[in-house]
Design a protein around this motif. Structure first.
Motif, PDB file in Angstrom:
ATOM      1  N   LEU A  69       0.760  -1.290   0.046  1.00 61.77           N
ATOM      2  CA  LEU A  69       0.063   0.123   0.072  1.00 61.77           C
ATOM      3  C   LEU A  69       0.989   1.255  -0.225  1.00 61.77           C
ATOM      4  O   LEU A  69       0.593   2.300  -0.726  1.00 61.77           O
ATOM      5  CB  LEU A  69      -1.066  -0.081   1.248  1.00 61.77           C
ATOM      6  CG  LEU A  69      -1.971  -1.043   1.265  1.00 61.77           C
ATOM      7  CD1 LEU A  69      -2.692  -1.009   2.389  1.00 61.77           C
ATOM      8  CD2 LEU A  69      -2.993  -0.718  -0.034  1.00 61.77           C
ATOM      9  N   GLY A  70       2.020   1.319   0.729  1.00 57.92           N
ATOM     10  CA  GLY A  70       2.979   2.539   0.706  1.00 57.92           C
ATOM     11  C   GLY A  70       3.562   2.779  -0.365  1.00 57.92           C
ATOM     12  O   GLY A  70       3.861   3.788  -0.720  1.00 57.92           O
ATOM     13  N   PHE A  71       3.779   1.550  -1.215  1.00 52.85           N
ATOM     14  CA  PHE A  71       4.439   1.831  -2.736  1.00 52.85           C
ATOM     15  C   PHE A  71       3.573   2.435  -3.453  1.00 52.85           C
ATOM     16  O   PHE A  71       4.279   3.404  -4.596  1.00 52.85           O
ATOM     17  CB  PHE A  71       4.605   0.478  -3.162  1.00 52.85           C
ATOM     18  CG  PHE A  71       5.454   0.544  -4.332  1.00 52.85           C
ATOM     19  CD1 PHE A  71       6.914   0.683  -4.785  1.00 52.85           C
ATOM     20  CD2 PHE A  71       4.653   0.253  -5.627  1.00 52.85           C
ATOM     21  CE1 PHE A  71       7.436   0.906  -5.568  1.00 52.85           C
ATOM     22  CE2 PHE A  71       5.315   0.337  -7.055  1.00 52.85           C
ATOM     23  CZ  PHE A  71       6.771   0.601  -6.979  1.00 52.85           C
ATOM     24  N   VAL A  72       2.413   2.634  -3.345  1.00 48.52           N
ATOM     25  CA  VAL A  72       1.394   3.554  -4.138  1.00 48.52           C
ATOM     26  C   VAL A  72       1.818   4.873  -3.975  1.00 48.52           C
ATOM     27  O   VAL A  72       1.985   5.761  -5.033  1.00 48.52           O
ATOM     28  CB  VAL A  72      -0.185   3.393  -3.873  1.00 48.52           C
ATOM     29  CG1 VAL A  72      -1.077   4.338  -4.485  1.00 48.52           C
ATOM     30  CG2 VAL A  72      -0.357   1.853  -4.037  1.00 48.52           C
ATOM     31  N   THR A  73       2.144   5.155  -2.724  1.00 49.54           N
ATOM     32  CA  THR A  73       2.462   6.703  -2.459  1.00 49.54           C
ATOM     33  C   THR A  73       3.883   6.817  -2.893  1.00 49.54           C
ATOM     34  O   THR A  73       4.225   7.944  -3.539  1.00 49.54           O
ATOM     35  CB  THR A  73       2.361   7.029  -0.917  1.00 49.54           C
ATOM     36  OG1 THR A  73       1.103   6.581  -0.366  1.00 49.54           O
ATOM     37  CG2 THR A  73       2.981   8.376  -0.449  1.00 49.54           C
ATOM     38  N   LEU A  74       4.918   6.024  -2.981  1.00 45.49           N
ATOM     39  CA  LEU A  74       6.390   6.144  -3.314  1.00 45.49           C
ATOM     40  C   LEU A  74       6.125   6.515  -4.937  1.00 45.49           C
ATOM     41  O   LEU A  74       6.824   7.148  -5.493  1.00 45.49           O
ATOM     42  CB  LEU A  74       6.991   5.049  -2.882  1.00 45.49           C
ATOM     43  CG  LEU A  74       7.799   5.255  -1.583  1.00 45.49           C
ATOM     44  CD1 LEU A  74       8.496   3.787  -1.484  1.00 45.49           C
ATOM     45  CD2 LEU A  74       8.757   6.247  -1.297  1.00 45.49           C
ATOM     46  N   ALA A  75       5.246   5.483  -5.499  1.00 47.01           N
ATOM     47  CA  ALA A  75       5.269   5.641  -6.952  1.00 47.01           C
ATOM     48  C   ALA A  75       4.510   6.845  -7.476  1.00 47.01           C
ATOM     49  O   ALA A  75       5.147   7.536  -8.432  1.00 47.01           O
ATOM     50  CB  ALA A  75       4.425   4.447  -7.524  1.00 47.01           C
ATOM     51  N   ARG A  76       3.711   7.355  -6.659  1.00 51.50           N
ATOM     52  CA  ARG A  76       3.107   8.846  -7.258  1.00 51.50           C
ATOM     53  C   ARG A  76       4.497   9.886  -6.845  1.00 51.50           C
ATOM     54  O   ARG A  76       4.132  10.661  -7.827  1.00 51.50           O
ATOM     55  CB  ARG A  76       1.915   8.840  -6.183  1.00 51.50           C
ATOM     56  CG  ARG A  76       1.269  10.479  -6.497  1.00 51.50           C
ATOM     57  CD  ARG A  76       0.265  10.712  -5.218  1.00 51.50           C
ATOM     58  NE  ARG A  76      -0.957   9.588  -5.052  1.00 51.50           N
ATOM     59  CZ  ARG A  76      -0.867   9.123  -3.865  1.00 51.50           C
ATOM     60  NH1 ARG A  76      -0.306   9.426  -3.062  1.00 51.50           N
ATOM     61  NH2 ARG A  76      -1.831   8.077  -3.674  1.00 51.50           N
ATOM     62  N   GLN A  77       4.964   9.938  -5.727  1.00 59.59           N
ATOM     63  CA  GLN A  77       6.020  10.981  -5.598  1.00 59.59           C
ATOM     64  C   GLN A  77       7.076  10.723  -6.877  1.00 59.59           C
ATOM     65  O   GLN A  77       7.493  11.884  -7.244  1.00 59.59           O
ATOM     66  CB  GLN A  77       6.582  10.801  -4.302  1.00 59.59           C
ATOM     67  CG  GLN A  77       5.765  10.825  -2.965  1.00 59.59           C
ATOM     68  CD  GLN A  77       5.200  12.258  -3.084  1.00 59.59           C
ATOM     69  OE1 GLN A  77       5.820  13.062  -3.432  1.00 59.59           O
ATOM     70  NE2 GLN A  77       3.873  12.529  -2.511  1.00 59.59           N
TER      71      GLN A  77
END
Length: 449
Positions: A243-251
């Motif tokens: 789930l956190g990878f979604v945020t990292l990918a967005r950034q």
């Protein structure tokens, strides 16, 4: 102050809850955005333009490490919201303990790595010539505080997952206001120069961390962990990571997009076009804060009620959040369409930039009224723990549609094609998100009601 419980997320009216969650989040985002602008003005006036360049060199490194804390915070907070909704307190506590362990391991490791390779990394990010020395001073001090910032970003998201938006807002206020106060003290009064700017930023992180530490140790928080919960749980770590990878990918995609657009615009229109894009980028940060705030307010409500099996409330939350965010987006749209010249003149007095930017602003924000559906739709899947669709829908807007369009359309429309890519990618990504969100509502929510 009346004690607020996470149970309120499952009992209070959805409209009231969204406002309670979204308003503090919106104000926090606005204050942080203003802080970046004012901090840049202070540093530029009190130290000099080279100092601004030096800070820009360091930001990608510090933002990346801080984004790790944010990613772990958002990923774990989705689990915590659903666990609290399902009354699974043990899972919520274990998740929080694992978040703390992961944040410590990742941020400290990357900070040590960054300090060890300081002389190689600074030139690689553009810190050459006269910029190198002030950038190195700023970089080394900032990296001492970046792990603390990681915990601040983590804590802020967990506080919101508990249904305490005002405390989350305070946690965003403190580093913003603290940084400006310490800037004045260390740079203007004590004349510490570049080191003062760095210590002001790091000091603001420490103050925010102490506030968050107080919050979790006080009776305000429901998450009282023990040392055993710091031990990593494989299943929870995987869920936090996915789930956190979604945020990292967005950034990561945002950073790559800025780089590609800057280069493409420079090839067509030189510095004037790049400056116009800088103004557009600033406006995206400032004027969309209520829409982003509504999205942040939506996530814990949807997650809690999904975990509680209150699928009718989840459905109502989706529709209400989209309605409110669409209204806010439309207000933003009207302001930008009616007053683009006035907005541009707030940033510059350059005649060429003033002539070129207004039409570009109109193109870039042309689809803002429908953007709420895309943002809320992607956030829903992250809130309920469905990492793959959350990732794909998050990437549709920029990675899947915008970047290819900004290379294809200029072949036919020149520089205008780059600006046309903004609303076209917004429309396409909204259509795709709307399709999958509607299918999810019918298959998962309606079917279980």
């Amino acid at each position: 102050m009346a004690k607020v419980s996470s149970k309120d997320l499952g009992t209070q009216p959805i409209g009231k809850l969204l406002i309670k969650q979204a308003v503090p989040a919106s104000i926090g985002i606005l204050v942080m955005s203003l802080n970046i602008l004012v901090d840049t003005i202070f540093v530029g006036n009190w130290i000099g333009p080279t100092a601004i360049a030096a800070i820009n060199v360091v930001l990608p490194v510090s933002f990346f490490i801080a984004a790790l804390g944010m990613a772990i915070g958002i990923g774990g907070s989705s689990i915590i919201s659903r666990a609290l909704g399902a009354n699974n307190i043990e899972k919520a506590l274990t998740t929080f303990g694992n978040q703390l362990t992961l944040t410590f391991l990742f941020t400290v490791t990357f900070a040590i790595f960054g300090l060890y390779f300081v002389d190689s990394l600074i030139p690689a990010f553009g810190g050459k010539g006269n910029i190198f020395d002030p950038a190195k001073i700023y970089y080394e001090i900032i990296l001492y505080g970046v792990p603390i910032l990681g915990f601040v970003m983590l804590g802020n998201n967990v506080i919101r997952a508990e249904g305490k938006p005002k405390f989350a807002m305070y946690a965003m206020f403190i580093p913003s206001v603290g940084n400006l106060v310490l800037d004045y003290l260390f740079i203007n009064v004590l004349n510490y120069g570049m080191a003062g700017a760095a210590w002001a930023t790091t000091g603001s992180y420490v103050v925010a961390f102490l506030f968050i530490l107080w919050y979790f140790l006080s009776e305000n928080s429901e998450l009282k962990i023990t040392t055993s919960q710091f031990r990593l749980d494989k299943a929870i770590v995987f869920e936090i990571g996915s789930l956190g990878f979604v945020t990292l990918a967005r950034q990561a995609v945002v950073s790559v997009t800025f780089l590609l657009v800057n280069n493409a615009l420079y090839n067509f229109g030189g510095e004037t076009s790049v400056t116009a894009y800088a103004i557009v980028g600033r406006m995206m940060m400032f004027v969309l804060f209520p829409v982003f705030g509504m999205t942040q307010g939506f996530i814990p409500i949807a997650g809690f009620n999904y975990g509680a099996g209150a699928y009718e409330r989840v459905k109502e939350t989706i529709y209400t959040a989209i309605k409110y965010a669409t209204i806010l987006g439309t207000i933003v749209f009207l302001g930008l369409m009616l007053f683009p010249e006035t907005i541009t003149k707030l940033f510059t007095s350059d005649a060429d930039v003033i002539r070129e930017t207004p039409s570009n602003l109109r193109w870039a924000f042309a689809a803002v009224p429908i953007l709420a559906l895309q943002l809320i739709g992607a956030a829903y899947f992250q809130a309920v723990g469905k990492a793959l669709p959350a990732l794909l829908l998050t990437l549709t807007r920029q990675a899947i549609f915008f970047i290819p369009l900004m290379y294809i359309l200029p072949l036919y429309f020149g520089e205008l094609g780059i600006w046309m890519s903004f609303p076209i990618s917004d429309v396409l990504s909204t259509i795709v998100t709307g399709y999958f969100l509607n299918r999810e509502i019918k298959k998962t929510l309606v079917a279980k009601i």
